[in-house]
Scaffold this motif. Structure first.
Motif, PDB file in Angstrom:
ATOM      1  N   ASP A 181      -2.586 -11.255   5.563  1.00 25.37           N
ATOM      2  CA  ASP A 181      -1.556 -11.736   6.476  1.00 25.37           C
ATOM      3  C   ASP A 181      -0.610 -10.613   6.866  1.00 25.37           C
ATOM      4  OD1 ASP A 181      -1.980 -14.661   6.833  1.00 25.37           O
ATOM      5  OD2 ASP A 181      -1.846 -14.644   4.644  1.00 25.37           O
ATOM      6  N   TYR A 182      -0.427  -9.649   5.966  1.00 22.21           N
ATOM      7  CA  TYR A 182       0.417  -8.495   6.242  1.00 22.21           C
ATOM      8  C   TYR A 182       0.148  -7.432   5.191  1.00 22.21           C
ATOM      9  CZ  TYR A 182       3.135 -10.468   2.414  1.00 22.21           C
ATOM     10  OH  TYR A 182       3.512 -10.981   1.196  1.00 22.21           O
ATOM     11  N   VAL A 183       0.471  -6.199   5.558  1.00 20.80           N
ATOM     12  CA  VAL A 183       0.392  -5.065   4.633  1.00 20.80           C
ATOM     13  C   VAL A 183       1.753  -4.382   4.638  1.00 20.80           C
ATOM     14  CG1 VAL A 183      -0.753  -2.888   4.068  1.00 20.80           C
ATOM     15  CG2 VAL A 183      -2.072  -4.759   5.116  1.00 20.80           C
ATOM     16  N   ILE A 184       2.324  -4.211   3.461  1.00 17.94           N
ATOM     17  CA  ILE A 184       3.587  -3.481   3.302  1.00 17.94           C
ATOM     18  C   ILE A 184       3.247  -2.020   3.031  1.00 17.94           C
ATOM     19  CG2 ILE A 184       5.704  -3.205   1.953  1.00 17.94           C
ATOM     20  CD1 ILE A 184       5.410  -6.159   1.115  1.00 17.94           C
ATOM     21  N   GLY A 185       3.781  -1.120   3.827  1.00 17.11           N
ATOM     22  CA  GLY A 185       3.589   0.309   3.591  1.00 17.11           C
ATOM     23  C   GLY A 185       4.816   0.889   2.904  1.00 17.11           C
ATOM     24  N   SER A 186       4.594   1.503   1.753  1.00 18.73           N
ATOM     25  CA  SER A 186       5.717   2.043   0.972  1.00 18.73           C
ATOM     26  C   SER A 186       5.437   3.478   0.554  1.00 18.73           C
ATOM     27  CB  SER A 186       5.964   1.191  -0.280  1.00 18.73           C
ATOM     28  OG  SER A 186       6.346  -0.121   0.050  1.00 18.73           O
ATOM     29  N   SER A 192       0.829  -1.197   0.000  1.00 21.48           N
ATOM     30  CA  SER A 192       0.000   0.000   0.000  1.00 21.48           C
ATOM     31  C   SER A 192       0.866   1.250   0.000  1.00 21.48           C
ATOM     32  CB  SER A 192      -0.907   0.019   1.237  1.00 21.48           C
ATOM     33  OG  SER A 192      -1.618   1.244   1.327  1.00 21.48           O
ATOM     34  N   ASP A 193       0.537   2.186  -0.880  1.00 18.86           N
ATOM     35  CA  ASP A 193       1.143   3.506  -0.777  1.00 18.86           C
ATOM     36  C   ASP A 193       0.696   4.166   0.519  1.00 18.86           C
ATOM     37  OD1 ASP A 193       2.631   4.586  -3.320  1.00 18.86           O
ATOM     38  OD2 ASP A 193       0.997   3.337  -4.069  1.00 18.86           O
TER      39      ASP A 193
END
Length: 269
Positions: A107-112, A87-88
């Motif tokens: 299961d997880y969210v990557i924040g970028s 996710s931005d």
């Protein structure tokens, strides 16, 4: 055991292959766990697909989740498939993103952070008109956004935290040590994980994100790390996993983690 939490596929418009292609590549590479984590749509836009070459359409999002959940079942016993998303982080739209992402069993969210001052972090032309003071200001603005993303509570993992160097290697030499240390302190306080992302080799900077110097400081602050190839082609799944594991041991890490149901799973190095 080997894992890779950062992979993309055709829906985002700039990656090749289907989700099963990436899962099969992970099996071939000897991985035990594969995370699928394509780019979220631009939920802050009224358009269905605001950036067709960057992120999936909003109308594709539910089918993305459904497909990954179906493939979890199909591949059970062969490889563990995790439902992730990248996710931005846009402060002005954070609540919109939070509300939508919370509807699904990630299961997880990557924040970028991919954009600073409305310009892509990979746009090398942004630096041409900036004097040294302005360059420092842009680098500090980047890390301020990363700190805000860590404090948001939306993410288990922060993606490629020095990727602004990707198409401008001189970024690493812009003095902002205090901003980086402050950012790592916030990440540690929020107990967020950072990824070692091996996609830097596809940009002008080469190497990994983040640099060894940042990883050394992350260890100092007690931050956990994970692995992501950021593969946009199936052939890059698990790329340089062994080399990253060896480097982490040299730096002093003794474990890394992945996420299942948003809970950390520790893996010895």
């Amino acid at each position: 055991m080997k894992f890779d939490l950062h992979t993309h596929h055709f829906r985002c418009g700039h990656a090749d292959g289907t989700i099963p292609d990436y899962i099969e590549a992970a099996i071939a590479a000897g991985l035990s766990v594969i995370g699928i984590s394509d780019h979220t749509p631009y939920f802050g836009s009224e358009e269905d697909q605001a950036q067709p070459r960057i992120a999936m359409a909003k109308s594709e999002f539910a089918s993305y989740v459904e497909e990954v959940l179906s493939l979890k079942q199909k591949y059970a016993g062969r490889i563990e498939v995790l439902l992730g998303i990248e996710s931005d982080y846009f402060p002005e739209h954070a609540e919109v993103y939070r509300n939508i992402l919370n509807r699904y069993p990630f299961d997880y969210v990557i924040g970028s952070v991919h954009s600073v001052k409305n310009v892509s972090i990979f746009n090398k032309n942004r630096w041409k008109k900036l004097n040294p003071e302005q360059q420092i200001a842009d680098k500090e603005a980047y890390y301020e956004l990363i700190r805000d993303s860590a404090r948001s509570g939306m993410f288990q993992i922060l993606g490629h935290i020095d990727a602004m160097k990707g198409n401008y290697p001189a970024f690493s030499e812009i003095p902002a040590t205090a901003a980086i240390d402050e950012t790592l302190q916030v990440i540690a306080e929020q107990q967020i994980v950072i990824e070692i992302n091996t996609s830097g080799k596809t940009k002008l900077s080469g190497g990994w994100y983040p640099a060894d110097s940042i990883l050394e400081r992350a260890l100092h602050f007690g931050i956990d790390v994970t692995f992501g190839s950021d593969a946009h082609t199936p052939s890059r799944v698990g790329d340089e996993w062994n080399e990253v594991a060896a480097r982490l041991r040299e730096i002093g890490f003794d474990h890394w983690v992945y996420f299942k149901n948003k809970q950390k799973v520790s893996v010895p190095l």
